[in-house]
Scaffold this active site. Structure first.
Site, PDB file in Angstrom:
ATOM      1  N   ASP A 471       0.830  -1.206   0.000  1.00  0.00           N
ATOM      2  CA  ASP A 471       0.000   0.000   0.000  1.00  0.00           C
ATOM      3  C   ASP A 471       0.870   1.263   0.000  1.00  0.00           C
ATOM      4  O   ASP A 471       2.086   1.202   0.260  1.00  0.00           O
ATOM      5  CB  ASP A 471      -0.905  -0.038   1.244  1.00  0.00           C
ATOM      6  CG  ASP A 471      -2.236   0.635   1.008  1.00  0.00           C
ATOM      7  OD1 ASP A 471      -2.341   1.452   0.081  1.00  0.00           O
ATOM      8  OD2 ASP A 471      -3.183   0.358   1.783  1.00  0.00           O
ATOM      9  N   ASP A 536     -10.687   2.148  -3.787  1.00  0.00           N
ATOM     10  CA  ASP A 536     -11.253   1.726  -2.505  1.00  0.00           C
ATOM     11  C   ASP A 536     -12.770   1.706  -2.580  1.00  0.00           C
ATOM     12  O   ASP A 536     -13.423   1.185  -1.670  1.00  0.00           O
ATOM     13  CB  ASP A 536     -10.822   2.699  -1.390  1.00  0.00           C
ATOM     14  CG  ASP A 536      -9.456   2.335  -0.827  1.00  0.00           C
ATOM     15  OD1 ASP A 536      -8.940   1.265  -1.185  1.00  0.00           O
ATOM     16  OD2 ASP A 536      -8.911   3.123  -0.039  1.00  0.00           O
TER      17      ASP A 536
HETATM   18  C1  DGJ Z   1      -5.916   1.802   1.615  1.00  0.00           C
HETATM   19  C2  DGJ Z   1      -6.225   0.608   0.773  1.00  0.00           C
HETATM   20  O1  DGJ Z   1      -6.654   0.995  -0.493  1.00  0.00           O
HETATM   21  C3  DGJ Z   1      -7.254  -0.251   1.486  1.00  0.00           C
HETATM   22  O2  DGJ Z   1      -7.613  -1.339   0.683  1.00  0.00           O
HETATM   23  C4  DGJ Z   1      -6.683  -0.704   2.799  1.00  0.00           C
HETATM   24  O3  DGJ Z   1      -5.606  -1.569   2.575  1.00  0.00           O
HETATM   25  C5  DGJ Z   1      -6.266   0.490   3.620  1.00  0.00           C
HETATM   26  N1  DGJ Z   1      -5.404   1.375   2.892  1.00  0.00           N
HETATM   27  C6  DGJ Z   1      -5.582   0.060   4.889  1.00  0.00           C
HETATM   28  O4  DGJ Z   1      -5.045   1.095   5.588  1.00  0.00           O
END
Ligand code: DGJ
Length: 734
Positions: A471, A536
Site C-alpha cells: 500500500d 477503494d
Molecule cells: C488503503 C487501501 O486501499 C485499502 O484497501 C486498505 O488496505 C487500507 N489502505 C488500509 O489502511
C-alpha cells in the site's frame, strides 16, 4: 575610438523542398497488424513523423510519400527549411509547438537544441535512432517498436556530451502525430474513491496539458484516449497512450497550426531531477501508444494483449489461475483478533477462497492509523505467538497467505521513526507535513531500503507469505532528500529496485500495487507487480464505471474486483449480492467482507458465484475484451475467446432510463457465421416476477441458438431488468 567592424551572421540560401537539408534520404516504415508508422529521414534533423494510423498497403512507394510530404515555405514562416514534426521536438529550429526537450546549462547557455541523425538501425519492426547536437553537447538515442498487437513503444535516452552540467527540465518518452480529424482528448481524471473517470475535452486551438505531480495518480492515471468526435467503442478511429511510470507525469496534446495534432507523454521532472553531469545520461520511462480503426475497444484489446505479452512478469514464467482472495480490510478494519481471524479463514476456505489476505493492523502498535507504520513485526496483543499459527491455518486449507505492508511509510509514533527521524523525505526548515499521520521514507537511501528488504524478506520466509498487498497511502509533498534535493524520481526507481530484489529473493512471491485504491495502477508498477487495486470504492455500481475505464488500459486479470459488504462503506448504497458478484467476477475476484457474518443463504450463493468465476476465469483472463453498450443507463461488456467459440457477457442495468422499454442488446467480437447457445449460468435465473416472453425464455436457456450476426447486428431483447440488477450470459458456439 574606432569601433571593431561588425560581422553579420551568415544567412543561408533559401532551400526549397527536396533540396539541401530537407532532401529525403529514406522512408522508414514500421507495421503492426492493423497500423503503420511512417518516418522520413532527411539530410538534416531527426526523422520526421509522416503518418501513424490505419495500416497502409505494402505497395505505397517511397517517392510518393516524399512527394506528398515535401515541405513548403509558408508566408511569414522561416526563410530556411526546417524539419517538420520530428520524433523529439526541441526549443529552436523554428519549432513553436510544445517542446519534448527542455534543457540548458547552469549559466543559461545551451538552451536550444538542434539534433542531427547519426544513425538509424533497424531490426524487424524495431528502430534505434541515434542523434547528436555538437553545439549544445547532447547525444540522443530513441528506441521505437511497433508490435504485432499495434502498440508502439518508445523510450528516449539523452546523454550530456558537454563539459558542464546539463539541466534537463523535460524529456518526453514519446511523440506522436495524429490527424486533424482528432478533436477529442478523453482525459483520465479522478480522486480517492473515484478513480478512472474519463472526461472528454474538445481540442480546439491551443493544447491540453495533463500533469500529475504527487507520485500517486488518483488525479490523473497516466493515460489518454484520443479520437474524432464520432468514434465509439466499436467504430471509428482511436488512439491511446499511456506512460509506464509510477511518479509524476505530463501528457500534452496540442493542435498545430496546420490542424494536425501532436501528442507527447513523459515523466514530470522536479527541479534538479534531470541534472546530468558531463557524461551522464537520462533514460525516460517507456511510453506505450495504440491505434485502432475499431473504436476504443480496439485500443483496449491492443493494450491488454501487449501487457500480457510484454509488461507482466509471472512467477515461473506463466500466469497461474488468479486465486480468488479474501481481503480483511472492509470486513474487519483494525479490529483484528487471532481467534476471529482463524474462524474467518475456515469460513473463507468453505466458500472456495484460495488466498487469505490480512490487511492493515497486524503489526507494531497499529491499532488505528495513528501509529506503528514502519515497525514490521507482528503485534503481540493480536498474535501472541506471531503470525505463523494463522499462516499455518491458511496453508492447512490449501490457501495462500497474503499480508499487507506499507513499506515506504512511517508514523511519527513508531519505533522506526524514533530511531531514525532523519530517514524521512522532507525539506528541512519547513513544517513536516503529515497525511493520515504518516511520513514518507527516503527509500533511495541504501540503509532504508536494506532495512525494508530485510524486515519483509525475513517475514516472507519465516511466516511463509505468498503475497504482499503493498500500500501507499499519501502523496509526496516537498519531498527532499537529506541534501535538500527533490527525490520524487529516485523514490520511484528505488521502489522498482526493492520490488525486484524481493522477487529475486522469493521467486514465488506475488505483489499487489495499491495506493489508497488506484493511485499506483500504471504499467510501470505492473512491470514489477502482479495485481493492482483500482479503487477503494467497491460499490458495484461505481465499479461498473471504474473497471470499464481501467480495462481500456489494463488487463482485467490484474485488477482486483471485490464483492464487499453492504451498505457500502464509501457510498452507503445497498445492492444485491448477485449484482455485486456479476460486476466483480470479470476481474481478479476477491471478497472484502467477514465471511463469518454471512447468512447460510448468502454463503451458498457466494460459493456458487466463486465456483462460476473459477469455471470461467480461463476465458475471462485470457480472452478479447468487449465493450458493447451505447446506452448510458446500461452496461454491456464481456470477453470472447480468441477463436470466437465462447464468450461471457455482463448486462448491468444502472438506472431506470431504458429499463421499462429496454432496447436490444448488441454484442461484439463474435463470429457472424457461428451460431451460439446462450445460457445464464448458475446461480442465476431469469429475473422473476416480470413477464419474459416464451421466446426470450427459450433464447436465454440455450434452446434457440442465435447466430453471431444476429447477436451483433440485429440485437436481442434482454429480459426486464430493474436498476441495480445484472446478468451474466455465457455463449458457446454450437
Ligand atoms: C488503503 C487501501 O486501499 C485499502 O484497501 C486498505 O488496505 C487500507 N489502505 C488500509 O489502511
Amino acid at each position: 575610438m574606432t569601433q571593431a567592424p561588425i560581422t553579420p551572421p551568415c544567412i543561408p540560401e533559401i532551400e526549397l523542398a527536396g533540396q539541401g537539408g530537407s532532401h529525403p534520404e529514406a522512408l522508414i516504415r514500421l507495421d503492426g497488424t492493423n497500423s503503420t508508422l511512417l518516418l522520413i529521414r532527411r539530410r538534416e534533423g531527426l526523422p520526421e513523423i509522416a503518418y501513424w494510423g490505419r495500416r497502409l498497403p505494402q505497395e505505397i512507394s517511397e517517392a510518393e510519400i516524399f512527394a506528398v510530404r515535401a515541405p513548403d515555405s509558408p508566408n511569414n514562416g522561416p526563410d530556411q527549411w526546417r524539419p517538420l514534426i520530428t520524433l523529439l521536438d526541441t526549443i529552436g529550429c523554428w519549432n513553436f509547438d510544445m517542446p519534448g526537450l527542455i534543457a540548458a546549462r547552469p549559466d543559461g547557455s545551451g538552451w536550444t537544441a538542434n539534433f542531427e541523425t547519426e544513425q538509424v538501425a533497424r531490426e524487424g519492426q524495431r528502430l534505434v535512432v541515434r542523434g547528436k547536437d555538437t553545439v549544445s553537447g547532447l547525444a540522443l538515442v530513441l528506441n521505437l517498436e511497433l508490435g504485432p498487437d499495434d502498440v508502439l513503444t518508445s523510450q528516449a535516452r539523452l546523454s550530456n556530451t558537454g563539459t558542464q552540467t546539463l539541466r534537463v527540465e523535460r524529456l518526453v518518452s514519446g511523440t506522436y502525430l495524429l490527424p486533424e480529424s482528432v478533436d477529442t482528448a478523453h482525459v483520465l481524471s479522478g480522486e480517492w474513491g473515484n478513480e478512472f473517470g474519463i472526461e472528454p475535452m474538445n481540442l480546439t486551438r491551443g493544447g491540453i496539458v495533463v500533469e500529475s505531480r504527487r507520485n500517486r495518480t488518483h488525479d490523473h492515471f497516466p493515460g489518454m484516449l484520443l479520437s474524432p468526435a464520432n468514434t465509439a467503442e466499436n467504430e471509428g478511429e482511436a488512439w491511446a497512450v499511456q506512460l509506464g511510470w509510477s511518479g509524476g507525469h505530463r501528457l500534452c496534446v496540442e493542435r498545430m497550426e496546420d490542424g494536425r495534432v501532436r501528442l507527447s507523454c513523459g515523466e514530470y521532472l522536479y527541479s534538479g531531477e534531470g541534472d546530468l553531469a558531463p557524461g551522464a545520461e537520462l533514460v525516460t520511462p517507456v511510453a506505450y501508444a495504440a491505434y485502432s480503426s475499431a473504436g476504443f475497444s480496439g485500443c483496449a484489446r491492443a493494450f491488454q494483449a501487449h501487457a500480457r505479452r510484454h509488461v507482466l512478469h509471472w512467477q515461473g514464467g506463466k500466469m497461474k489461475p488468479r486465486p480468488v482472495l479474501l481481503n480483511s480490510w472492509e470486513g474487519s478494519g483494525f479490529d483484528l483478533h487471532e481467534d476471529q481471524l482463524m474462524r474467518q479463514v475456515d469460513a473463507a476456505a468453505a466458500l472456495g477462497i484460495e488466498r487469505f489476505v490480512l490487511d492493515d493492523g497486524w503489526f507494531g502498535a497499529r491499532r488505528d492509523c495513528d501509529a506503528g507504520l514502519g515497525d514490521w513485526f507482528s503485534a503481540a496483543s493480536v498474535f501472541p505467538n506471531g503470525l505463523r499459527p494463522l499462516a499455518d491455518r491458511i496453508h492447512g486449507h490449501g490457501m495462500e497467505f497474503g499480508l499487507w505492508y506499507e513499506p515506504e511509510m512511517v508514523n511519527p509514533d513508531s519505533d522506526l521513526y524514533r530511531a531514525h527521524p532523519d530517514w524521512v523525505l522532507q525539506t528541512r526548515g519547513y513544517p513536516l507535513w503529515t497525511s493520515r499521520n504518516q511520513l514518507v521514507l527516503d527509500i533511495s537511501r541504501p540503509e532504508v531500503s536494506d532495512y525494508l528488504f530485510e524486515a519483509i524478506s525475513e517475514q516472507v520466509a519465516s511466516v511463509r507469505i505468498d503475497y504482499i498487498k503493498w500500500d501507499f497511502n499519501r502523496d509526496l509533498v516537498e519531498a527532499s532528500d537529506a541534501q535538500g534535493r527533490a527525490a520524487y524520481r529516485r523514490q520511484v526507481l528505488a521502489l522498482y529496485a526493492l520490488w525486484e530484489r524481493l522477487h529475486k529473493a522469493h521467486p514465488e512471491l506475488e505483489i499487489e500495487s495499491c495506493a489508497s485504491g488506484g493511485g499506483r495502477a500504471d504499467w510501470g508498477a505492473l512491470a514489477h507487480t502482479q495485481r493492482v487495486w483500482t479503487s477503494d470504492d467497491t460499490d458495484a455500481l461505481e465499479r461498473l464505471a471504474i473497471q470499464g475505464a481501467a480495462w481500456h488500459f489494463l488487463p482485467p486479470e490484474v485488477t482486483g474486483c471485490h464483492i464487499s459488504e453492504v451498505p457500502n462503506g464509501i457510498t452507503g448504497r445497498t445492492t444485491t449480492l448477485d449484482f455485486r458478484a456479476c460486476v466483480a467476477i470479470f476481474g481478479h475476484l476477491g471478497l472484502e467482507l467477514d465471511p463469518t457474518h454471512l447468512s447460510a443463504e448468502e454463503s451458498t450463493r457466494l460459493k456458487a458465484w466463486i465456483a462460476l468465476h473459477k469455471r470461467l476465469r480461463g476465458l475471462l483472463h485470457h480472452g478479447q475484451a468487449q465493450f458493447c453498450a451505447a446506452d448510458p443507463a446500461r452496461v454491456v461488456r464481456g470477453v470472447v475467446s480468441d477463436d470466437a467459440r465462447s464468450g461471457v457477457f455482463l448486462v448491468a442495468q444502472r438506472d431506470w432510463v431504458s429499463a421499462r422499454r429496454p432496447s436490444p442488446i448488441r454484442l461484439s467480437g463474435l463470429d457472424p457465421a457461428k451460431t451460439y447457445r446462450i445460457t445464464l449460468p448458475e446461480p442465476q435465473n431469469l429475473p422473476a416476477g416480470y413477464r419474459p416472453s416464451e421466446a426470450q425464455k427459450a433464447v436465454f436457456s440455450g434452446k434457440v441458438p442465435v447466430s453471431g450476426a444476429t447477436l451483433m447486428d440485429v440485437g436481442i431483447f434482454p429480459p426486464f431488468m430493474p436498476p441495480l440488477s445484472a446478468m451474466v450470459m455465457e455463449l458457446q458456439a454450437v
